[in-house]
Design a protein around this motif. Structure first.
Motif, PDB file in Angstrom:
ATOM      1  N   ARG A 158     -11.498  -3.404  -4.360  1.00  0.00           N
ATOM      2  CA  ARG A 158     -10.363  -2.879  -5.123  1.00  0.00           C
ATOM      3  C   ARG A 158      -9.114  -2.876  -4.245  1.00  0.00           C
ATOM      4  O   ARG A 158      -9.216  -2.868  -3.019  1.00  0.00           O
ATOM      5  CB  ARG A 158     -10.656  -1.489  -5.674  1.00  0.00           C
ATOM      6  CG  ARG A 158     -11.002  -0.453  -4.646  1.00  0.00           C
ATOM      7  CD  ARG A 158     -11.333   0.898  -5.288  1.00  0.00           C
ATOM      8  NE  ARG A 158     -11.815   1.843  -4.316  1.00  0.00           N
ATOM      9  CZ  ARG A 158     -11.052   2.497  -3.458  1.00  0.00           C
ATOM     10  NH1 ARG A 158      -9.755   2.321  -3.443  1.00  0.00           N
ATOM     11  NH2 ARG A 158     -11.580   3.337  -2.589  1.00  0.00           N
ATOM     12  N   PRO A 159      -7.935  -2.880  -4.844  1.00  0.00           N
ATOM     13  CA  PRO A 159      -6.707  -2.891  -4.054  1.00  0.00           C
ATOM     14  C   PRO A 159      -6.541  -1.572  -3.289  1.00  0.00           C
ATOM     15  O   PRO A 159      -6.738  -0.501  -3.865  1.00  0.00           O
ATOM     16  CB  PRO A 159      -5.591  -3.055  -5.078  1.00  0.00           C
ATOM     17  CG  PRO A 159      -6.226  -3.161  -6.410  1.00  0.00           C
ATOM     18  CD  PRO A 159      -7.684  -2.954  -6.277  1.00  0.00           C
ATOM     19  N   PRO A 160      -6.169  -1.655  -2.032  1.00  0.00           N
ATOM     20  CA  PRO A 160      -6.045  -0.450  -1.207  1.00  0.00           C
ATOM     21  C   PRO A 160      -4.666   0.209  -1.324  1.00  0.00           C
ATOM     22  O   PRO A 160      -3.917   0.316  -0.349  1.00  0.00           O
ATOM     23  CB  PRO A 160      -6.291  -0.979   0.201  1.00  0.00           C
ATOM     24  CG  PRO A 160      -5.725  -2.359   0.155  1.00  0.00           C
ATOM     25  CD  PRO A 160      -6.026  -2.865  -1.239  1.00  0.00           C
ATOM     26  N   ASP A 165       0.187   3.059   0.855  1.00  0.00           N
ATOM     27  CA  ASP A 165       1.100   4.210   0.830  1.00  0.00           C
ATOM     28  C   ASP A 165       1.094   4.944   2.161  1.00  0.00           C
ATOM     29  O   ASP A 165       2.147   5.318   2.688  1.00  0.00           O
ATOM     30  CB  ASP A 165       0.730   5.176  -0.295  1.00  0.00           C
ATOM     31  CG  ASP A 165       0.959   4.585  -1.676  1.00  0.00           C
ATOM     32  OD1 ASP A 165       1.667   3.549  -1.790  1.00  0.00           O
ATOM     33  OD2 ASP A 165       0.409   5.153  -2.645  1.00  0.00           O
ATOM     34  N   LEU A 166      -0.091   5.158   2.712  1.00  0.00           N
ATOM     35  CA  LEU A 166      -0.197   5.851   3.998  1.00  0.00           C
ATOM     36  C   LEU A 166       0.416   5.019   5.127  1.00  0.00           C
ATOM     37  O   LEU A 166       1.078   5.552   6.012  1.00  0.00           O
ATOM     38  CB  LEU A 166      -1.655   6.185   4.301  1.00  0.00           C
ATOM     39  CG  LEU A 166      -2.245   7.300   3.438  1.00  0.00           C
ATOM     40  CD1 LEU A 166      -3.765   7.258   3.468  1.00  0.00           C
ATOM     41  CD2 LEU A 166      -1.718   8.655   3.895  1.00  0.00           C
ATOM     42  N   CYS A 221      -3.246  -5.748  -1.266  1.00  0.00           N
ATOM     43  CA  CYS A 221      -2.766  -5.279  -2.575  1.00  0.00           C
ATOM     44  C   CYS A 221      -2.153  -6.406  -3.389  1.00  0.00           C
ATOM     45  O   CYS A 221      -1.511  -6.173  -4.414  1.00  0.00           O
ATOM     46  CB  CYS A 221      -1.750  -4.146  -2.394  1.00  0.00           C
ATOM     47  SG  CYS A 221      -2.495  -2.570  -1.970  1.00  0.00           S
ATOM     48  N   GLY A 222      -2.339  -7.642  -2.932  1.00  0.00           N
ATOM     49  CA  GLY A 222      -1.847  -8.786  -3.682  1.00  0.00           C
ATOM     50  C   GLY A 222      -0.421  -9.193  -3.356  1.00  0.00           C
ATOM     51  O   GLY A 222       0.196  -9.934  -4.118  1.00  0.00           O
ATOM     52  N   ALA A 260       0.926  -4.466   7.067  1.00  0.00           N
ATOM     53  CA  ALA A 260       0.838  -5.900   6.751  1.00  0.00           C
ATOM     54  C   ALA A 260      -0.476  -6.219   6.049  1.00  0.00           C
ATOM     55  O   ALA A 260      -0.495  -6.893   5.008  1.00  0.00           O
ATOM     56  CB  ALA A 260       0.975  -6.728   8.025  1.00  0.00           C
ATOM     57  N   ARG A 261      -1.563  -5.724   6.588  1.00  0.00           N
ATOM     58  CA  ARG A 261      -2.872  -5.994   6.003  1.00  0.00           C
ATOM     59  C   ARG A 261      -3.025  -5.336   4.625  1.00  0.00           C
ATOM     60  O   ARG A 261      -3.598  -5.921   3.702  1.00  0.00           O
ATOM     61  CB  ARG A 261      -3.976  -5.541   6.950  1.00  0.00           C
ATOM     62  CG  ARG A 261      -4.046  -6.388   8.214  1.00  0.00           C
ATOM     63  CD  ARG A 261      -5.177  -5.955   9.137  1.00  0.00           C
ATOM     64  NE  ARG A 261      -5.188  -6.713  10.370  1.00  0.00           N
ATOM     65  CZ  ARG A 261      -5.660  -7.947  10.500  1.00  0.00           C
ATOM     66  NH1 ARG A 261      -6.165  -8.581   9.452  1.00  0.00           N
ATOM     67  NH2 ARG A 261      -5.634  -8.562  11.666  1.00  0.00           N
TER      68      ARG A 261
END
Length: 157
Positions: A81-83, A88-89, A115-116, A109-110
């Motif tokens: 799933r997208p992180p 945000d953190l 997150c696409g 960056a990662r």
């Protein structure tokens, strides 16, 4: 507990840190240290819970933001799933450090890429590479420039 963690005795560290949390569950340092010990021991969910608790008491602490973001990135990636929480953190950690911390920038960056948003991730990786180069950290600069290329950007000249 923190001393045992430094001495590479995770079982003793965890035992003492859990006892300390029982005595004072609102201590962000204890929660942070227990979270890190749990993460190092492969207890991802417990580590995240402890770091989330630490962040409640010190919401502007970039170190907690960074480690929690890295844990959320790992968890989200493992679950496909997208992180978004990690992103945000990482953004918060970058803001708190004035975008001058290589670890926070690399995490961002990662997370952006995961997150696409690979172009955004590549841009941040290039920013980190330039910062490393400015601090005469040639190996880090090269590694981060390669990350930028891997994420879909171009190398820094």
């Amino acid at each position: 507990g923190a001393l045992y963690a430094q001495r590479d005795d995770p079982a003793a560290a965890e035992r003492h840190l859990r006892a300390a949390v029982q005595l004072d569950p609102r201590n962000p340092n204890t929660r942070f240290n227990l979270g890190r010990v749990c993460l190092a021991g492969g207890q991802l969910r417990e580590g995240i819970e402890q770091l989330e608790a630490a962040l409640q008491y010190r919401p502007a602490d970039w170190g907690i933001q960074y480690h929690l973001g890295a844990a959320h990135l790992k968890a989200a990636t493992g679950q496909g799933r997208p992180p978004t929480r990690a992103r945000d953190l990482a953004r918060q950690a970058c803001a708190a450090t004035g975008r001058r911390n290589l670890h926070a920038l690399e995490l961002l960056a990662r997370a952006e890429a995961a997150c696409g948003q690979p172009a955004a991730g590549a841009t941040v990786a290039r920013e980190a590479a330039e910062l490393a180069a400015a601090h005469q950290m040639a190996e880090e600069a090269a590694r981060l420039a390669a990350l930028a290329v891997e994420l879909g950007g171009t190398a820094t000249p």
